[in-house]
Design a protein around this motif. Structure first.
Motif, PDB file in Angstrom:
ATOM      1  N   MET A   1    -122.907 -50.964  54.975  1.00  0.00           N
ATOM      2  CA  MET A   1    -122.386 -51.345  56.280  1.00  0.00           C
ATOM      3  C   MET A   1    -123.552 -51.635  57.217  1.00  0.00           C
ATOM      4  O   MET A   1    -124.395 -50.793  57.468  1.00  0.00           O
ATOM      5  CB  MET A   1    -121.502 -50.221  56.842  1.00  0.00           C
ATOM      6  CG  MET A   1    -120.804 -50.578  58.131  1.00  0.00           C
ATOM      7  SD  MET A   1    -119.477 -49.435  58.562  1.00  0.00           S
ATOM      8  CE  MET A   1    -120.410 -47.908  58.654  1.00  0.00           C
ATOM      9  N   ARG A   2    -123.562 -52.882  57.754  1.00  0.00           N
ATOM     10  CA  ARG A   2    -124.661 -53.307  58.610  1.00  0.00           C
ATOM     11  C   ARG A   2    -124.347 -53.049  60.078  1.00  0.00           C
ATOM     12  O   ARG A   2    -123.202 -52.815  60.471  1.00  0.00           O
ATOM     13  CB  ARG A   2    -124.912 -54.809  58.434  1.00  0.00           C
ATOM     14  CG  ARG A   2    -125.268 -55.268  57.037  1.00  0.00           C
ATOM     15  CD  ARG A   2    -125.789 -56.696  57.066  1.00  0.00           C
ATOM     16  NE  ARG A   2    -124.903 -57.585  57.828  1.00  0.00           N
ATOM     17  CZ  ARG A   2    -125.286 -58.722  58.390  1.00  0.00           C
ATOM     18  NH1 ARG A   2    -126.535 -59.105  58.302  1.00  0.00           N
ATOM     19  NH2 ARG A   2    -124.432 -59.485  59.063  1.00  0.00           N
ATOM     20  N   ASN A  89    -129.175 -49.175  55.631  1.00  0.00           N
ATOM     21  CA  ASN A  89    -129.212 -50.275  56.602  1.00  0.00           C
ATOM     22  C   ASN A  89    -129.704 -49.833  57.977  1.00  0.00           C
ATOM     23  O   ASN A  89    -129.445 -50.511  58.976  1.00  0.00           O
ATOM     24  CB  ASN A  89    -127.820 -50.909  56.742  1.00  0.00           C
ATOM     25  CG  ASN A  89    -127.487 -51.811  55.568  1.00  0.00           C
ATOM     26  OD1 ASN A  89    -128.320 -52.565  55.083  1.00  0.00           O
ATOM     27  ND2 ASN A  89    -126.261 -51.717  55.084  1.00  0.00           N
ATOM     28  N   LEU A  90    -130.418 -48.703  58.031  1.00  0.00           N
ATOM     29  CA  LEU A  90    -131.033 -48.287  59.284  1.00  0.00           C
ATOM     30  C   LEU A  90    -132.135 -49.266  59.681  1.00  0.00           C
ATOM     31  O   LEU A  90    -132.872 -49.763  58.829  1.00  0.00           O
ATOM     32  CB  LEU A  90    -131.596 -46.869  59.165  1.00  0.00           C
ATOM     33  CG  LEU A  90    -130.634 -45.706  59.426  1.00  0.00           C
ATOM     34  CD1 LEU A  90    -131.309 -44.385  59.100  1.00  0.00           C
ATOM     35  CD2 LEU A  90    -130.163 -45.714  60.877  1.00  0.00           C
ATOM     36  N   ILE A  91    -132.265 -49.520  60.963  1.00  0.00           N
ATOM     37  CA  ILE A  91    -133.249 -50.468  61.468  1.00  0.00           C
ATOM     38  C   ILE A  91    -134.279 -49.701  62.287  1.00  0.00           C
ATOM     39  O   ILE A  91    -133.944 -48.757  62.998  1.00  0.00           O
ATOM     40  CB  ILE A  91    -132.573 -51.546  62.342  1.00  0.00           C
ATOM     41  CG1 ILE A  91    -131.330 -52.097  61.649  1.00  0.00           C
ATOM     42  CG2 ILE A  91    -133.542 -52.675  62.656  1.00  0.00           C
ATOM     43  CD1 ILE A  91    -130.491 -52.988  62.530  1.00  0.00           C
ATOM     44  N   GLU A  92    -135.531 -50.100  62.180  1.00  0.00           N
ATOM     45  CA  GLU A  92    -136.604 -49.425  62.898  1.00  0.00           C
ATOM     46  C   GLU A  92    -136.437 -49.575  64.403  1.00  0.00           C
ATOM     47  O   GLU A  92    -135.999 -50.617  64.905  1.00  0.00           O
ATOM     48  CB  GLU A  92    -137.961 -49.999  62.473  1.00  0.00           C
ATOM     49  CG  GLU A  92    -138.342 -49.697  61.034  1.00  0.00           C
ATOM     50  CD  GLU A  92    -139.737 -50.205  60.716  1.00  0.00           C
ATOM     51  OE1 GLU A  92    -140.401 -50.697  61.656  1.00  0.00           O
ATOM     52  OE2 GLU A  92    -140.151 -50.115  59.550  1.00  0.00           O
ATOM     53  N   VAL A  93    -136.784 -48.510  65.116  1.00  0.00           N
ATOM     54  CA  VAL A  93    -136.702 -48.519  66.572  1.00  0.00           C
ATOM     55  C   VAL A  93    -137.681 -49.550  67.130  1.00  0.00           C
ATOM     56  O   VAL A  93    -138.832 -49.638  66.696  1.00  0.00           O
ATOM     57  CB  VAL A  93    -137.021 -47.115  67.135  1.00  0.00           C
ATOM     58  CG1 VAL A  93    -137.084 -47.150  68.654  1.00  0.00           C
ATOM     59  CG2 VAL A  93    -135.978 -46.116  66.671  1.00  0.00           C
ATOM     60  N   PHE A 102    -126.229 -63.108  61.554  1.00  0.00           N
ATOM     61  CA  PHE A 102    -124.974 -63.612  60.994  1.00  0.00           C
ATOM     62  C   PHE A 102    -125.211 -64.983  60.370  1.00  0.00           C
ATOM     63  O   PHE A 102    -126.109 -65.718  60.775  1.00  0.00           O
ATOM     64  CB  PHE A 102    -123.900 -63.718  62.078  1.00  0.00           C
ATOM     65  CG  PHE A 102    -123.569 -62.404  62.734  1.00  0.00           C
ATOM     66  CD1 PHE A 102    -122.838 -61.443  62.063  1.00  0.00           C
ATOM     67  CD2 PHE A 102    -123.997 -62.130  64.019  1.00  0.00           C
ATOM     68  CE1 PHE A 102    -122.545 -60.229  62.662  1.00  0.00           C
ATOM     69  CE2 PHE A 102    -123.705 -60.925  64.633  1.00  0.00           C
ATOM     70  CZ  PHE A 102    -122.967 -59.964  63.939  1.00  0.00           C
ATOM     71  N   VAL A 103    -124.398 -65.324  59.387  1.00  0.00           N
ATOM     72  CA  VAL A 103    -124.525 -66.609  58.693  1.00  0.00           C
ATOM     73  C   VAL A 103    -123.268 -67.429  58.929  1.00  0.00           C
ATOM     74  O   VAL A 103    -122.182 -66.879  59.144  1.00  0.00           O
ATOM     75  CB  VAL A 103    -124.767 -66.414  57.177  1.00  0.00           C
ATOM     76  CG1 VAL A 103    -126.088 -65.708  56.944  1.00  0.00           C
ATOM     77  CG2 VAL A 103    -123.627 -65.630  56.543  1.00  0.00           C
ATOM     78  N   ALA A 104    -123.432 -68.742  58.907  1.00  0.00           N
ATOM     79  CA  ALA A 104    -122.306 -69.637  59.138  1.00  0.00           C
ATOM     80  C   ALA A 104    -121.232 -69.438  58.065  1.00  0.00           C
ATOM     81  O   ALA A 104    -121.534 -69.321  56.883  1.00  0.00           O
ATOM     82  CB  ALA A 104    -122.785 -71.089  59.148  1.00  0.00           C
ATOM     83  N   ARG A 218    -130.269 -58.224  55.109  1.00  0.00           N
ATOM     84  CA  ARG A 218    -130.140 -56.770  55.109  1.00  0.00           C
ATOM     85  C   ARG A 218    -131.519 -56.149  55.250  1.00  0.00           C
ATOM     86  O   ARG A 218    -132.456 -56.635  54.645  1.00  0.00           O
ATOM     87  CB  ARG A 218    -129.434 -56.290  53.823  1.00  0.00           C
ATOM     88  CG  ARG A 218    -127.941 -56.612  53.838  1.00  0.00           C
ATOM     89  CD  ARG A 218    -127.299 -56.216  52.492  1.00  0.00           C
ATOM     90  NE  ARG A 218    -125.865 -56.352  52.523  1.00  0.00           N
ATOM     91  CZ  ARG A 218    -125.209 -57.499  52.373  1.00  0.00           C
ATOM     92  NH1 ARG A 218    -125.901 -58.619  52.194  1.00  0.00           N
ATOM     93  NH2 ARG A 218    -123.894 -57.535  52.428  1.00  0.00           N
ATOM     94  N   PRO A 219    -131.658 -55.072  56.025  1.00  0.00           N
ATOM     95  CA  PRO A 219    -130.597 -54.398  56.776  1.00  0.00           C
ATOM     96  C   PRO A 219    -130.099 -55.198  57.978  1.00  0.00           C
ATOM     97  O   PRO A 219    -129.011 -54.945  58.461  1.00  0.00           O
ATOM     98  CB  PRO A 219    -131.263 -53.106  57.224  1.00  0.00           C
ATOM     99  CG  PRO A 219    -132.708 -53.453  57.341  1.00  0.00           C
ATOM    100  CD  PRO A 219    -132.965 -54.410  56.207  1.00  0.00           C
ATOM    101  N   ALA A 220    -130.873 -56.148  58.462  1.00  0.00           N
ATOM    102  CA  ALA A 220    -130.461 -56.971  59.600  1.00  0.00           C
ATOM    103  C   ALA A 220    -131.399 -58.157  59.734  1.00  0.00           C
ATOM    104  O   ALA A 220    -132.503 -58.159  59.177  1.00  0.00           O
ATOM    105  CB  ALA A 220    -130.453 -56.141  60.896  1.00  0.00           C
TER     106      ALA A 220
END
Length: 228
Positions: A1-2, A89-93, A102-104, A218-220
């Motif tokens: 889950m993103r 899917n954690l993202i760095e601060v 997002f993709v089309a 991913r993750p973002a």
């Protein structure tokens, strides 16, 4: 889950597809959407990322929030929101999420606060038909009619559809299609209408019913803070 993103609603327009058909789209803009904090299972009991978007004057930011922004090395934000994510899917601060997150063609769920309409009658608020134009009806043609019973139960049931405050409620619209994205200008074009007025903050996340497509980053889709 993103993670999702915090976007600002610019307005509506239309674009044309390869067949020459016009598609009504809502334009959403990402403005300095950065990760402000992380929530982990060990420390907080759940896994999430806290995002901030926009910018706020330091004098309008509380001292406690200034400390939080300083710890993340980001400028004060106008809007904060948390998004639940999976541990991988954690993202760095400090990382900034861009429109290419997002993709089309993918489906997204959007959450916003609808436009307030003030006090509205039953016809406008609930699409009632109104009373008859004649046969004894005078003055009250747009009234909602009877609201209860006789002595039993002798009250108006909770939830009865009546006149009242219309709009200004939190609404989630599911399964809207992303038509295209523009990373340079930070724009996301979503097919159809999105709740909220122009300039409102909108939460956009992968559709819960279909999930993220395989080609989604991913993750973002991020731009690291050091690269700015």
């Amino acid at each position: 889950m993103r993670s999702g993103v915090i976007a600002q609603k610019v307005g509506m327009t239309r674009v044309y597809n390869d067949a020459g058909e016009h598609i009504p789209v809502t334009v959403l803009r990402l403005e300095n959407c950065q990760v402000v904090a992380q929530r982990t299972e060990d420390k907080n009991g759940y896994t999430a990322v806290q995002l901030g978007a926009g910018s706020s004057k330091v004098k309008n930011t509380s001292k406690a929030m200034r400390g939080n922004f300083a710890a993340a090395s980001v400028e004060p934000k106008a809007k904060l929101a948390e998004f639940r994510v999976s541990a991988d899917n954690l993202i760095e601060v400090g990382s900034e999420i861009v429109a290419s997150h997002f993709v089309a063609g993918q489906l997204v769920d959007v959450t916003g606060t609808t436009q307030g309409k003030g006090f509205a009658g039953a016809i406008k608020r609930h699409n009632f038909g109104g009373l008859r134009a004649t046969h004894g009806v005078s003055v009250s043609h747009r009234s909602h009619g009877s609201t209860g019973n006789n002595q039993d139960p002798g009250k108006v049931w909770k939830g009865k559809r009546m006149a009242g405050h219309m709009g200004q409620t939190r609404v989630t619209t599911q399964n809207l299609e992303v038509v295209s994205t523009d990373e340079t200008r930070g724009l996301i074009l979503v097919k159809g209408a999105v709740p909220g007025s122009k300039g409102a903050w909108i939460l956009v996340r992968d559709a819960v019913k279909s999930g993220a497509p395989d080609n989604a980053p991913r993750p973002a889709g991020v731009r690291a803070a050091e690269a700015k």
